[in-house]
Design a protein around this motif. Structure first.
Motif, PDB file in Angstrom:
ATOM      1  N   LYS A 108      -3.229 -12.270  12.791  1.00 57.12           N
ATOM      2  CA  LYS A 108      -4.273 -13.276  12.547  1.00 57.12           C
ATOM      3  C   LYS A 108      -5.625 -12.616  12.272  1.00 57.12           C
ATOM      4  N   SER A 109      -5.803 -11.405  12.778  1.00 52.79           N
ATOM      5  CA  SER A 109      -7.056 -10.666  12.554  1.00 52.79           C
ATOM      6  C   SER A 109      -6.928  -9.641  11.444  1.00 52.79           C
ATOM      7  N   GLY A 110      -5.811  -9.660  10.757  1.00 52.91           N
ATOM      8  CA  GLY A 110      -5.630  -8.744   9.631  1.00 52.91           C
ATOM      9  C   GLY A 110      -5.087  -7.378  10.000  1.00 52.91           C
ATOM     10  N   LEU A 111      -4.580  -7.221  11.211  1.00 52.37           N
ATOM     11  CA  LEU A 111      -4.014  -5.946  11.649  1.00 52.37           C
ATOM     12  C   LEU A 111      -2.493  -6.048  11.715  1.00 52.37           C
ATOM     13  N   ILE A 112      -1.825  -4.945  11.444  1.00 50.67           N
ATOM     14  CA  ILE A 112      -0.368  -4.927  11.546  1.00 50.67           C
ATOM     15  C   ILE A 112       0.056  -3.760  12.431  1.00 50.67           C
ATOM     16  N   ILE A 113       1.224  -3.909  13.015  1.00 49.75           N
ATOM     17  CA  ILE A 113       1.789  -2.849  13.846  1.00 49.75           C
ATOM     18  C   ILE A 113       2.666  -1.979  12.958  1.00 49.75           C
ATOM     19  N   LEU A 114       2.394  -0.701  12.993  1.00 53.31           N
ATOM     20  CA  LEU A 114       3.213   0.254  12.241  1.00 53.31           C
ATOM     21  C   LEU A 114       4.184   0.904  13.207  1.00 53.31           C
ATOM     22  N   ASP A 115       5.434   0.944  12.815  1.00 48.36           N
ATOM     23  CA  ASP A 115       6.393   1.570  13.712  1.00 48.36           C
ATOM     24  C   ASP A 115       7.258   2.627  13.040  1.00 48.36           C
ATOM     25  N   ASP A 116       7.080   2.859  11.728  1.00 50.69           N
ATOM     26  CA  ASP A 116       7.827   3.953  11.131  1.00 50.69           C
ATOM     27  C   ASP A 116       6.933   5.194  11.120  1.00 50.69           C
ATOM     28  N   LYS A 117       7.539   6.347  11.312  1.00 58.37           N
ATOM     29  CA  LYS A 117       6.793   7.587  11.516  1.00 58.37           C
ATOM     30  C   LYS A 117       5.885   7.957  10.348  1.00 58.37           C
ATOM     31  N   ARG A 118       6.335   7.725   9.139  1.00 59.28           N
ATOM     32  CA  ARG A 118       5.528   8.095   7.971  1.00 59.28           C
ATOM     33  C   ARG A 118       4.252   7.240   7.884  1.00 59.28           C
ATOM     34  N   SER A 119       4.374   5.943   8.098  1.00 60.57           N
ATOM     35  CA  SER A 119       3.200   5.068   8.076  1.00 60.57           C
ATOM     36  C   SER A 119       2.230   5.424   9.190  1.00 60.57           C
ATOM     37  N   ILE A 120       2.770   5.767  10.329  1.00 61.87           N
ATOM     38  CA  ILE A 120       1.927   6.162  11.462  1.00 61.87           C
ATOM     39  C   ILE A 120       1.169   7.444  11.119  1.00 61.87           C
ATOM     40  N   LEU A 121       1.852   8.395  10.497  1.00 59.61           N
ATOM     41  CA  LEU A 121       1.206   9.645  10.109  1.00 59.61           C
ATOM     42  C   LEU A 121       0.076   9.389   9.109  1.00 59.61           C
TER      43      LEU A 121
ATOM     44  N   ASN B 117       1.086  15.749   0.563  1.00 65.25           N
ATOM     45  CA  ASN B 117       2.167  15.136  -0.213  1.00 65.25           C
ATOM     46  C   ASN B 117       2.535  13.761   0.326  1.00 65.25           C
ATOM     47  N   ALA B 118       2.651  13.642   1.642  1.00 63.76           N
ATOM     48  CA  ALA B 118       2.991  12.351   2.248  1.00 63.76           C
ATOM     49  C   ALA B 118       1.901  11.320   1.950  1.00 63.76           C
ATOM     50  N   PHE B 119       0.657  11.724   2.092  1.00 65.97           N
ATOM     51  CA  PHE B 119      -0.461  10.810   1.854  1.00 65.97           C
ATOM     52  C   PHE B 119      -0.469  10.324   0.407  1.00 65.97           C
ATOM     53  N   SER B 120      -0.323  11.245  -0.519  1.00 64.21           N
ATOM     54  CA  SER B 120      -0.344  10.891  -1.948  1.00 64.21           C
ATOM     55  C   SER B 120       0.798   9.950  -2.314  1.00 64.21           C
TER      56      SER B 120
END
Length: 179
Positions: free
Chosen positions: A49-62, A102-105
């Motif tokens: 509701k505030s525009g935030l999401i929970i990240l739970d996969d390792k790549r997104s977290i990184l 590389n991951a970021f790009s």
């Protein structure tokens, strides 16, 4: 979570749901115990509701960690870095810079370096509008090799010179004061 406001929102939500935590950092929450499925759903629902999401996969977290380190380094530190950004990121996150880049790009579609430049230009804008530092001081604080380098990057990103941008901000402030 890339702002202190987001961090406070997450803290308040965890408190509301009576979820105990060790720490809340920008982009990372460490809870005392694993959350139940119900707690995760409720937390995700409130945060969304505030525009935030929970990240739970390792790549997104990184990727979020990379973004948060860059934002902290540029927006929340007054001292110029003592080492280059690539070494700082590698040391802070415990990964080889090439892997991080590389991951970021792949995920964000831009390079880490371009992301850093965008944030540095935003910080320059902020500092120009505050009118407390001159361009040389801003250049030093943001670890530019020279004022010319800062000006070139600023114009490339905004289409304006730093001095013209500053004049626009002063003119805007003056116009607002006339009301």
């Amino acid at each position: 979570m890339v702002s202190l406001r987001c961090k406070m929102l997450v803290r308040d939500t965890l408190d509301l749901l009576k979820i105990k935590y060790f720490s809340i950092e920008l982009g990372l929450v460490e809870t005392v115990k694993d959350l139940s499925e119900h707690q995760m759903v409720k937390l995700a629902e409130i945060l969304k509701k505030s525009g935030l999401i929970i990240l739970d996969d390792k790549r997104s977290i990184l990727i979020e960690k990379i973004k948060n380190v860059i934002v902290e380094m540029i927006h929340y530190t007054d001292e110029p870095p003592t080492q280059n950004f690539s070494d700082y990121l590698s040391k802070k996150l415990g990964y080889d810079y090439t892997y991080l880049a590389n991951a970021f790009s792949e995920v964000k579609g831009i390079t880490i370096q371009h992301f850093i430049i965008l944030h540095k230009v935003e910080k320059v804008k902020e500092l120009l509008l505050y009118d407390e530092l001159n361009l040389s001081e801003i250049s030093y604080r943001l670890n530019y090799s020279s004022v010319a380098h800062l000006s070139t990057q600023f114009k490339k990103i905004t289409g304006l010179t730093p001095s013209f941008y500053k004049k626009l901000g002063q003119k805007r402030k003056k116009n607002l004061e006339d009301f």
